[in-house]
Design a protein around this motif. Structure first.
Motif, mmCIF file in Angstrom:
data_model
loop_
_atom_site.group_PDB
_atom_site.id
_atom_site.type_symbol
_atom_site.label_atom_id
_atom_site.label_comp_id
_atom_site.label_asym_id
_atom_site.label_seq_id
_atom_site.Cartn_x
_atom_site.Cartn_y
_atom_site.Cartn_z
ATOM 1 N N MET A 97 56.227 14.753 52.105
ATOM 2 C CA MET A 97 57.589 14.635 52.642
ATOM 3 C C MET A 97 58.276 15.994 52.582
ATOM 4 S SD MET A 97 60.768 12.227 51.345
ATOM 5 C CE MET A 97 59.992 10.705 51.885
ATOM 6 N N LYS A 98 58.996 16.336 53.636
ATOM 7 C CA LYS A 98 59.653 17.632 53.729
ATOM 8 C C LYS A 98 61.161 17.468 53.500
ATOM 9 C CE LYS A 98 58.140 20.365 56.840
ATOM 10 N NZ LYS A 98 57.822 20.947 58.177
ATOM 11 N N ILE A 99 61.672 18.225 52.530
ATOM 12 C CA ILE A 99 63.096 18.207 52.205
ATOM 13 C C ILE A 99 63.675 19.588 52.465
ATOM 14 C CG2 ILE A 99 64.830 17.653 50.452
ATOM 15 C CD1 ILE A 99 62.963 15.350 51.039
ATOM 16 N N ALA A 100 64.778 19.667 53.198
ATOM 17 C CA ALA A 100 65.441 20.941 53.478
ATOM 18 C C ALA A 100 66.680 21.068 52.597
ATOM 19 C CB ALA A 100 65.831 21.027 54.948
ATOM 20 N N PHE A 101 66.783 22.188 51.901
ATOM 21 C CA PHE A 101 67.953 22.484 51.076
ATOM 22 C C PHE A 101 68.716 23.639 51.715
ATOM 23 C CE2 PHE A 101 65.007 20.496 48.148
ATOM 24 C CZ PHE A 101 65.825 19.664 47.392
ATOM 25 N N VAL A 102 70.019 23.479 51.808
ATOM 26 C CA VAL A 102 70.869 24.515 52.386
ATOM 27 C C VAL A 102 71.832 24.988 51.297
ATOM 28 C CG1 VAL A 102 72.477 25.122 54.221
ATOM 29 C CG2 VAL A 102 70.730 23.375 54.626
ATOM 30 N N GLY A 103 71.781 26.262 50.949
ATOM 31 C CA GLY A 103 72.634 26.753 49.868
ATOM 32 C C GLY A 103 72.901 28.235 49.979
ATOM 33 N N ALA A 104 73.469 28.785 48.917
ATOM 34 C CA ALA A 104 73.875 30.198 48.894
ATOM 35 C C ALA A 104 72.983 30.989 47.959
ATOM 36 C CB ALA A 104 75.336 30.322 48.493
ATOM 37 N N SER A 105 71.669 30.783 48.079
ATOM 38 C CA SER A 105 70.723 31.505 47.231
ATOM 39 C C SER A 105 69.924 32.470 48.091
ATOM 40 C CB SER A 105 69.785 30.510 46.531
ATOM 41 O OG SER A 105 69.129 29.684 47.480
ATOM 42 N N GLY A 106 69.086 33.261 47.437
ATOM 43 C CA GLY A 106 68.166 34.107 48.167
ATOM 44 C C GLY A 106 68.628 35.516 48.429
ATOM 45 N N TYR A 107 69.801 35.900 47.905
ATOM 46 C CA TYR A 107 70.254 37.276 48.144
ATOM 47 C C TYR A 107 70.903 37.871 46.904
ATOM 48 C CZ TYR A 107 74.530 34.586 49.169
ATOM 49 O OH TYR A 107 75.576 33.696 49.110
ATOM 50 N N GLY A 108 70.383 37.526 45.750
ATOM 51 C CA GLY A 108 70.893 38.088 44.509
ATOM 52 C C GLY A 108 72.032 37.326 43.893
ATOM 53 N N ASN A 109 72.324 36.143 44.416
ATOM 54 C CA ASN A 109 73.348 35.276 43.835
ATOM 55 C C ASN A 109 72.686 34.518 42.680
ATOM 56 O OD1 ASN A 109 75.473 33.584 43.277
ATOM 57 N ND2 ASN A 109 75.577 32.672 45.314
ATOM 58 N N VAL A 110 72.676 35.139 41.506
ATOM 59 C CA VAL A 110 71.810 34.708 40.411
ATOM 60 C C VAL A 110 72.057 33.257 40.012
ATOM 61 C CG1 VAL A 110 71.195 35.122 37.997
ATOM 62 C CG2 VAL A 110 71.529 37.045 39.549
ATOM 63 N N GLY A 111 73.313 32.843 39.926
ATOM 64 C CA GLY A 111 73.592 31.468 39.543
ATOM 65 C C GLY A 111 73.004 30.477 40.525
#
Length: 298
Positions: free
Chosen positions: A1-15
């Protein structure tokens, strides 16, 4: 099963970079895809079973409404493909009405997001205050502490050797109260190293550099050398944390490290409960598991 997560990660936003680590840990057998605050080149895959917004303070209206624009894009994509979607471990980000005011500008942000929230299949927010706001608009939402409260240190018996400052907002090199607290901490732990930890991506590096210029003997960790594991280790080794960032506070609580935040802090810090039962954050995972079961039954 494929789940897509949309967030504010991936560019050094450590939290927020903590969320993909945890979702992969809790969903090891699922195909998890992460879209980090930008439009995917080809949109969502048609075989995606579920779209999850979160975690993080995704609901705001700054930077040219980029977050709203991105969320709207994914919502439209999900609806076209018939994919259920919702929010887990999310929250609003409200600006303060005035620099020294304790109130926040709430209504314009909420009104803008209401149409998207009404279309969501599930909403679990990380502050009770935001749940109450939505209840006033007849939108059902539930509360659980931020998912990152489940990001715990492997070794909690580390020796303490650091005084850590997480710059952001009111925690700046020229804030007199912060200066006072640094002096007090150094007097109490004279052998500890002073460390400035940027947890907010490249946009926070300038503020961190201002600290390093003012305290040249201190250690500085900028976003290109920070990640959730390293940040948790630093905070776990700290006598005390002075944090302007939400996840600096969360990581400190996870490690049992005394942490101070400051008046005029962002909404997400201001409304956080004084005492959090970290295990309650597991409700985020239970919500997701139920939504996965629901998607499998479609």
């Amino acid at each position: 099963m494929k789940i897509a997560f949309v967030g504010a990660s991936g560019y050094g936003n450590v939290g927020d970079d903590t969320y993909p680590i945890l979702w992969k840990r809790f969903l090891p057998r699922l195909d998890t895809r992460f879209f980090n605050s930008n439009h995917p080149t080809t949109g969502l895959d048609s075989d995606t079973a579920l779209v999850v917004f979160g975690g993080g303070g995704l609901m705001w209206h700054r930077e040219g409404d980029a977050h709203f624009e991105y969320m709207s894009y994914y919502v439209d994509q999900a609806e076209k493909l018939g994919i259920p979607f919702g929010m887990i471990s999310c929250d609003f980000q409200f600006d303060r009405a005035e620099a020294d005011d304790e109130s926040f500008i709430i209504d314009p942000v909420v009104e803008k997001w209401l149409p998207l929230l009404r279309r969501s299949s599930f909403i679990r927010l990380r502050s009770k205050h935001s749940v109450d706001i939505l209840a006033g608009h007849d939108i059902s939402a539930s509360y659980a502490p931020d998912l990152a409260y489940l990001f715990r240190p492997v070794d909690i018996l580390k020796s303490t050797d650091t005084i850590t400052v997480v710059p952001a907002g009111r925690v700046s090199a020229n804030t007199s109260e912060v200066e006072k607290d640094i002096r007090a901490a150094q007097a109490k732990w004279p052998d500890a190293r002073l460390l400035f930890l940027n947890m907010g991506g490249p946009i926070g590096d300038d503020k961190t550099r201002e600290f390093s210029e003012k305290y040249p003997a201190a250690t500085t960790v900028l976003s290109d050398r920070a990640d959730p594991v390293k940040a948790l280790d630093i905070i776990g080794r700290s006598h005390r944390v002075l944090s302007g960032r939400y996840h600096g506070m969360v990581f400190a609580r996870n490690c049992g490290t005394p942490c101070k935040t400051y008046a005029g802090a962002p909404y997400k810090i201001d409304v956080e409960l004084a005492v959090i039962e970290s295990g309650d954050a597991w409700q985020n995972v239970l919500t997701l598991r139920q939504q996965i079961l629901n998607a499998a039954d479609r």
